[in-house]
Design an enzyme around this catalytic site. Structure first.
Site, short mmCIF file in Angstrom:
data_model
loop_
_atom_site.label_atom_id
_atom_site.label_comp_id
_atom_site.label_asym_id
_atom_site.label_seq_id
_atom_site.Cartn_x
_atom_site.Cartn_y
_atom_site.Cartn_z
N ASN A 66 0.84 -1.20 0.00
CA ASN A 66 0.00 0.00 0.00
C ASN A 66 0.87 1.25 0.00
O ASN A 66 1.87 1.31 0.72
CB ASN A 66 -0.91 0.01 1.24
N HIS A 125 6.39 -2.00 3.31
CA HIS A 125 6.14 -3.39 3.71
C HIS A 125 5.31 -4.09 2.66
O HIS A 125 4.40 -3.50 2.06
CB HIS A 125 5.45 -3.47 5.07
N LEU A 126 5.63 -5.35 2.46
CA LEU A 126 4.90 -6.19 1.53
C LEU A 126 3.98 -7.08 2.35
O LEU A 126 4.44 -7.83 3.21
CB LEU A 126 5.92 -7.04 0.75
N HIS A 127 2.67 -6.96 2.12
CA HIS A 127 1.72 -7.85 2.78
C HIS A 127 1.71 -9.17 2.03
O HIS A 127 1.60 -9.19 0.79
CB HIS A 127 0.29 -7.29 2.71
P1 5GP Z 1 -0.60 -0.74 5.96
O1 5GP Z 1 -1.99 -0.39 6.43
O2 5GP Z 1 0.38 0.36 6.30
O3 5GP Z 1 -0.48 -1.22 4.55
O4 5GP Z 1 -0.17 -2.00 6.84
C1 5GP Z 1 0.31 -1.90 8.13
C2 5GP Z 1 0.05 -3.21 8.80
O5 5GP Z 1 0.83 -3.26 9.98
C3 5GP Z 1 -1.40 -3.43 9.23
O6 5GP Z 1 -1.92 -4.58 8.58
C4 5GP Z 1 -1.33 -3.59 10.73
O7 5GP Z 1 -2.22 -4.56 11.22
C5 5GP Z 1 0.12 -3.97 10.96
N1 5GP Z 1 0.66 -3.56 12.24
C6 5GP Z 1 0.54 -2.32 12.80
N2 5GP Z 1 1.19 -2.29 13.98
C7 5GP Z 1 1.72 -3.53 14.16
C8 5GP Z 1 2.50 -4.10 15.22
O8 5GP Z 1 2.85 -3.48 16.21
N3 5GP Z 1 2.87 -5.40 15.05
C9 5GP Z 1 2.53 -6.12 13.95
N4 5GP Z 1 2.95 -7.40 13.91
N5 5GP Z 1 1.80 -5.62 12.94
C10 5GP Z 1 1.39 -4.33 13.05
#
Ligand code: 5GP
Length: 113
Positions: A86, A99-101
Protein backbone atom coordinates in the site's frame (compact mmCIF):
# COMPACT_ATOMS: atom_id res chain seq x y z
CA UNK A 1 16.92 6.69 12.90
CA UNK A 2 13.87 4.49 12.48
CA UNK A 3 11.23 5.19 15.06
CA UNK A 4 8.21 3.63 13.37
CA UNK A 5 6.60 0.62 14.99
CA UNK A 6 8.38 -1.53 12.39
CA UNK A 7 11.71 0.05 13.32
CA UNK A 8 11.07 -1.09 16.87
CA UNK A 9 10.31 -4.62 15.64
CA UNK A 10 13.56 -4.63 13.61
CA UNK A 11 15.47 -3.51 16.71
CA UNK A 12 13.65 -6.09 18.88
CA UNK A 13 12.37 -3.31 21.11
CA UNK A 14 8.84 -4.69 20.76
CA UNK A 15 7.90 -8.31 20.13
CA UNK A 16 6.62 -9.79 16.90
CA UNK A 17 6.10 -13.32 15.63
CA UNK A 18 9.06 -13.41 13.28
CA UNK A 19 8.85 -16.00 10.51
CA UNK A 20 12.00 -15.05 8.57
CA UNK A 21 15.00 -12.78 9.04
CA UNK A 22 18.26 -12.08 7.24
CA UNK A 23 20.71 -9.18 7.07
CA UNK A 24 18.50 -6.95 4.96
CA UNK A 25 14.93 -7.99 5.66
CA UNK A 26 12.60 -9.31 8.31
CA UNK A 27 9.14 -10.90 8.06
CA UNK A 28 6.62 -11.23 10.86
CA UNK A 29 2.93 -11.98 11.40
CA UNK A 30 0.54 -9.04 11.08
CA UNK A 31 -0.99 -8.20 14.46
CA UNK A 32 -4.41 -7.71 12.82
CA UNK A 33 -4.55 -10.49 10.22
CA UNK A 34 -6.86 -10.13 7.22
CA UNK A 35 -6.45 -13.79 6.22
CA UNK A 36 -5.45 -16.98 8.05
CA UNK A 37 -1.88 -16.24 6.96
CA UNK A 38 -0.95 -12.54 6.95
CA UNK A 39 2.74 -11.76 7.03
CA UNK A 40 4.54 -8.45 6.61
CA UNK A 41 7.87 -8.57 4.78
CA UNK A 42 9.96 -5.44 5.27
CA UNK A 43 13.41 -4.14 4.44
CA UNK A 44 15.57 -3.27 7.44
CA UNK A 45 16.51 -0.08 5.63
CA UNK A 46 13.91 2.60 6.23
CA UNK A 47 12.07 3.65 3.09
CA UNK A 48 8.90 5.40 4.19
CA UNK A 49 6.66 4.86 1.15
CA UNK A 50 6.72 2.80 -2.04
CA UNK A 51 6.67 6.10 -3.99
CA UNK A 52 10.10 6.87 -2.55
CA UNK A 53 11.72 3.63 -3.73
CA UNK A 54 14.59 4.52 -6.09
CA UNK A 55 16.85 2.67 -8.52
CA UNK A 56 19.33 2.04 -5.73
CA UNK A 57 16.66 -0.05 -3.96
CA UNK A 58 16.06 -2.41 -6.90
CA UNK A 59 17.89 -5.34 -5.33
CA UNK A 60 16.43 -4.70 -1.92
CA UNK A 61 12.84 -4.57 -3.13
CA UNK A 62 13.36 -7.59 -5.37
CA UNK A 63 14.65 -9.40 -2.31
CA UNK A 64 11.32 -8.92 -0.53
CA UNK A 65 9.68 -10.97 -3.27
CA UNK A 66 12.18 -13.79 -3.07
CA UNK A 67 11.67 -13.83 0.71
CA UNK A 68 7.93 -14.23 0.07
CA UNK A 69 8.71 -17.22 -2.10
CA UNK A 70 10.88 -18.73 0.65
CA UNK A 71 8.16 -18.18 3.24
CA UNK A 72 5.57 -19.83 0.98
CA UNK A 73 7.75 -22.93 0.86
CA UNK A 74 8.51 -22.82 4.57
CA UNK A 75 4.82 -22.52 5.52
CA UNK A 76 3.74 -24.93 2.79
CA UNK A 77 1.43 -22.41 1.12
CA UNK A 78 0.45 -24.38 -1.96
CA UNK A 79 -2.91 -22.82 -2.87
CA UNK A 80 -1.67 -19.37 -3.73
CA UNK A 81 -1.06 -16.09 -1.98
CA UNK A 82 -1.36 -12.38 -2.63
CA UNK A 83 1.42 -9.81 -2.29
CA UNK A 84 0.29 -6.23 -1.72
CA UNK A 85 2.13 -2.98 -1.02
CA UNK A 86 0.00 0.00 0.00
CA UNK A 87 1.20 3.49 -0.88
CA UNK A 88 -0.26 6.55 0.81
CA UNK A 89 -3.59 7.59 2.18
CA UNK A 90 -6.02 6.29 -0.46
CA UNK A 91 -4.41 2.85 -0.39
CA UNK A 92 -4.62 2.76 3.39
CA UNK A 93 -0.92 2.84 4.21
CA UNK A 94 -0.79 3.25 7.98
CA UNK A 95 2.88 2.55 8.78
CA UNK A 96 5.51 4.71 7.08
CA UNK A 97 8.01 1.91 6.49
CA UNK A 98 7.68 0.04 3.19
CA UNK A 99 6.14 -3.39 3.71
CA UNK A 100 4.90 -6.19 1.53
CA UNK A 101 1.72 -7.85 2.78
CA UNK A 102 1.59 -11.60 2.14
CA UNK A 103 -1.96 -12.95 2.41
CA UNK A 104 -2.92 -16.59 2.16
CA UNK A 105 -5.02 -19.36 3.62
CA UNK A 106 -8.37 -18.40 2.12
CA UNK A 107 -9.86 -17.55 -1.27
CA UNK A 108 -9.09 -13.87 -1.83
CA UNK A 109 -11.56 -11.72 -3.73
CA UNK A 110 -10.70 -9.50 -6.67
CA UNK A 111 -10.92 -6.57 -7.15
CA UNK A 112 -9.77 -5.72 -3.62
CA UNK A 113 -11.85 -3.22 -1.66
P1 5GP B 1 -0.60 -0.74 5.96
O1 5GP B 1 -1.99 -0.39 6.43
O2 5GP B 1 0.38 0.36 6.30
O3 5GP B 1 -0.48 -1.22 4.55
O4 5GP B 1 -0.17 -2.00 6.84
C1 5GP B 1 0.31 -1.90 8.13
C2 5GP B 1 0.05 -3.21 8.80
O5 5GP B 1 0.83 -3.26 9.98
C3 5GP B 1 -1.40 -3.43 9.23
O6 5GP B 1 -1.92 -4.58 8.58
C4 5GP B 1 -1.33 -3.59 10.73
O7 5GP B 1 -2.22 -4.56 11.22
C5 5GP B 1 0.12 -3.97 10.96
N1 5GP B 1 0.66 -3.56 12.24
C6 5GP B 1 0.54 -2.32 12.80
N2 5GP B 1 1.19 -2.29 13.98
C7 5GP B 1 1.72 -3.53 14.16
C8 5GP B 1 2.50 -4.10 15.22
O8 5GP B 1 2.85 -3.48 16.21
N3 5GP B 1 2.87 -5.40 15.05
C9 5GP B 1 2.53 -6.12 13.95
N4 5GP B 1 2.95 -7.40 13.91
N5 5GP B 1 1.80 -5.62 12.94
C10 5GP B 1 1.39 -4.33 13.05
Amino acid sequence: MNDTIFGKIINKEIPAEIVYEDDISIAFKDVNPQAPIHILIIPKKLIDMPQNITDEDDNLVGHLFSVASKIAKKLNITNGYRLVMNNGQDAGQSVLHVHLHMLAGRKLTWPPG
